[in-house]
Write a protein that holds these residues in place. Structure first.
Motif: not given
Length: 257
Positions: A118-147
């Motif tokens: 939850y710490y990471k969710i909130q920290y990332g959310t604050l940066c994207i919502r409150e820092n002007p022009g902050c980019l939101f980049i995803a390495t991928n959106r794979d639904a599942v992975t084979h660990l």
């Protein structure tokens, strides 16, 4: 065999947990000689994307992800925070508590993260919502992975989805099936996309990646996608070719590849 026929090989993975150097070591253990410039992991793609847009070096990147992303950002000369070291951080939600965040963060990069919290969710959310022009980049959106080979596990798309849900923003995706890596490859090696064949075991990432990039596609049935899935009337992604396994290439030795 492919190299002996003058083919250039490039290995493309959506797994952002390792850097190119770490993948190089993995290939060594498999007895394969693969150079770093032949490896394109989505961890590298995130750093390459920031370079391609001249992301300012005085800005920072907040990472929700693992070591691979940190290593590639470091190699590209970017300042970062977050990553595995935020995995153990907790938030004590008491009355009036306000979480501080770094206002110099100009991009949040989200990849697969086994220490997501939850710490990471909130920290990332604050940066994207409150820092002007902050980019939101995803390495991928794979639904599942084979660990493990026992079952499918929640993939990087679940971490990206959490941040997308809290920010109400869609990320810029640099991994498969987005065309960024294909454009980058074609540019880097000076190859026309019509001369490229994308080989992979997954319809919604590998084959779609090849099709989005204007390449020929070959599905191998030795991984995620089964023959039943390929032939299902619900499947709209059809490769140009399919075969059981990558070693089937060897039976083509006598033919002109």
């Amino acid at each position: 065999m492919l190299r002996s026929k003058g083919k250039r090989l490039v290995f493309v993975t959506n797994n952002s947990t390792k850097s190119r150097k770490q993948y190089g070591k993995k290939f060594e253990t498999l007895g394969l000689n693969v150079s770093e410039e032949e490896i394109f992991a989505s961890s590298f793609a995130a750093a390459a994307y920031l370079k391609s847009i001249d992301f300012p070096k005085d800005k920072k990147v907040y990472v929700i992800g693992e070591d691979g992303i940190l290593k590639e950002l470091e190699l590209a000369g970017y300042q970062y925070l977050g990553g595995p070291e935020d995995g153990g951080k907790k938030i004590e939600l008491k009355p009036g508590f306000l979480m501080e965040h770094d206002e110099d963060v100009g991009a949040v990069v989200v990849g697969f993260d086994r220490h997501f919290n939850y710490y990471k969710i909130q920290y990332g959310t604050l940066c994207i919502r409150e820092n002007p022009g902050c980019l939101f980049i995803a390495t991928n959106r794979d639904a599942v992975t084979h660990l493990t080979d026992a079952q499918e596990w929640a993939g990087g798309g679940s971490m990206v989805g959490a941040i997308s849900g809290s920010t109400q923003r869609e990320p810029l995706v640099v991994g498969k099936p987005s065309t960024f890596m294909m454009d980058y490859l074609a540019n880097k090696f000076g190859i026309s996309k019509s001369q490229i064949c994308m080989v992979g075991d997954r319809l919604d990432t590998d084959i779609l990646f090849g099709q989005n990039g204007g390449c020929k596609t070959l599905l191998v049935l030795s991984g995620v996608t089964t023959l039943a899935m390929l032939q299902s009337p619900n499947n709209s992604i059809q490769p140009d070719f399919y075969t059981n396994k990558i070693s089937d290439f060897l039976s083509l030795k006598a033919a002109a590849v």
